[in-house]
Design an enzyme around this catalytic site. Sequence first.
Site, PDB file in Angstrom:
ATOM      1  N   ALA A  66     -41.808  45.672  -3.376  1.00 50.55           N
ATOM      2  CA  ALA A  66     -41.856  46.521  -4.561  1.00 50.55           C
ATOM      3  C   ALA A  66     -41.997  45.660  -5.809  1.00 50.55           C
ATOM      4  CB  ALA A  66     -40.602  47.388  -4.648  1.00 50.55           C
ATOM      5  N   VAL A  82     -46.145  47.500  -2.085  1.00 44.59           N
ATOM      6  CA  VAL A  82     -46.980  47.215  -0.921  1.00 44.59           C
ATOM      7  C   VAL A  82     -46.155  47.426   0.337  1.00 44.59           C
ATOM      8  CG1 VAL A  82     -48.329  45.468   0.295  1.00 44.59           C
ATOM      9  CG2 VAL A  82     -48.371  45.551  -2.200  1.00 44.59           C
ATOM     10  N   GLY A 120     -37.135  35.776  -9.098  1.00 48.12           N
ATOM     11  CA  GLY A 120     -37.624  37.009  -8.499  1.00 48.12           C
ATOM     12  C   GLY A 120     -37.769  36.896  -6.998  1.00 48.12           C
ATOM     13  N   ASP A 168     -40.057  38.056  -5.073  1.00 47.83           N
ATOM     14  CA  ASP A 168     -41.415  37.705  -4.649  1.00 47.83           C
ATOM     15  C   ASP A 168     -41.651  36.205  -4.729  1.00 47.83           C
ATOM     16  OD1 ASP A 168     -41.167  37.870  -7.423  1.00 47.83           O
ATOM     17  OD2 ASP A 168     -43.152  38.740  -7.734  1.00 47.83           O
ATOM     18  N   THR A 204     -48.588  41.362 -11.816  1.00 50.20           N
ATOM     19  CA  THR A 204     -48.402  41.901 -13.167  1.00 50.20           C
ATOM     20  C   THR A 204     -48.295  40.748 -14.155  1.00 50.20           C
ATOM     21  OG1 THR A 204     -47.247  43.786 -12.211  1.00 50.20           O
ATOM     22  CG2 THR A 204     -47.015  43.431 -14.583  1.00 50.20           C
ATOM     23  N   THR A 224     -70.828  42.427 -27.321  1.00 47.58           N
ATOM     24  CA  THR A 224     -69.371  42.567 -27.314  1.00 47.58           C
ATOM     25  C   THR A 224     -68.794  42.508 -25.908  1.00 47.58           C
ATOM     26  OG1 THR A 224     -69.418  43.871 -29.349  1.00 47.58           O
ATOM     27  CG2 THR A 224     -67.457  44.081 -27.963  1.00 47.58           C
TER      28      THR A 224
END
Length: 266
Positions: free
Chosen positions: A7, A13, A115, A117, A140, A194
């Site tokens: 999570a 996942v 963490g 992970d 993230t 751009t």
Amino acid sequence: MLLAVDAGNTNVVFALISPGSNPGQASTIVARWRIATDPRRTADEYAVWLNQLLQLEGYQRSDVHGVIIATVVPKALHNLTVLAQKYFGGDPLVAGEPPVEWGIALDVEEPQSVGADRALNVIAAHAHHPGDLIIVDFGTATTFDVVDYSGAYKGGIIAPGINLSLDALVTAAARLPRIAIEAPANDSVIGRDTVSQMQIGIYWGYIAMIEGLVARLKAEVGRPAKVISTGGLAVLFEQHTAVFDAIEPDLTIQGLAMLWERAHMP
């Protein structure tokens, strides 16, 4: 079968893992699915979604004999725990908690803040690659973790993830459009419009950051260090930089499988 759940801040996942048939034999990920992280999502909602996906892959809930969870979103843990208890027949193991403590040295000033992970990445990477390591995880946030030859976690870097960087740019600049994150059409860094200028800034700027930070980390480690890339966006960069020695997209899930096996060793 083992159901491993990772999570993260953006996605949860779920991976279905078949253990090795013999002691010491590597586990195999036979299916994986992801869903947007939402701590409000109930165990029942997860179960309906998972049940359909299991059936599409030719499996049933009864094929799952254990659940292990890692999370960096504490509020998500309750509903995932209820999912395991109500729909998979037992309490899950939670990575980092008894009886599946990390089993590695967290040689940092605040080991409790590492963490899940990142700790799992260290466990799996050290098992697969000898020597000093630098693990780059594209999630993230983009994290850089330094692991010494003994498997100890020595610290690292947290940088904004590429999606966060793009979101901040588009949100703060009213006239800039939202673009896809992809490699520019060619290697030129002189954009002619751009959109191409934004693609260059995001993509090549991110690669420059990765290469620059890895070079600084290697210099500080002072010994040869292998660079391992992981996370959902790892494959986005591998064709345009030579900084990575190996791409291991499933390190976190592999770490969960290893913790499970360790907890069930005779």
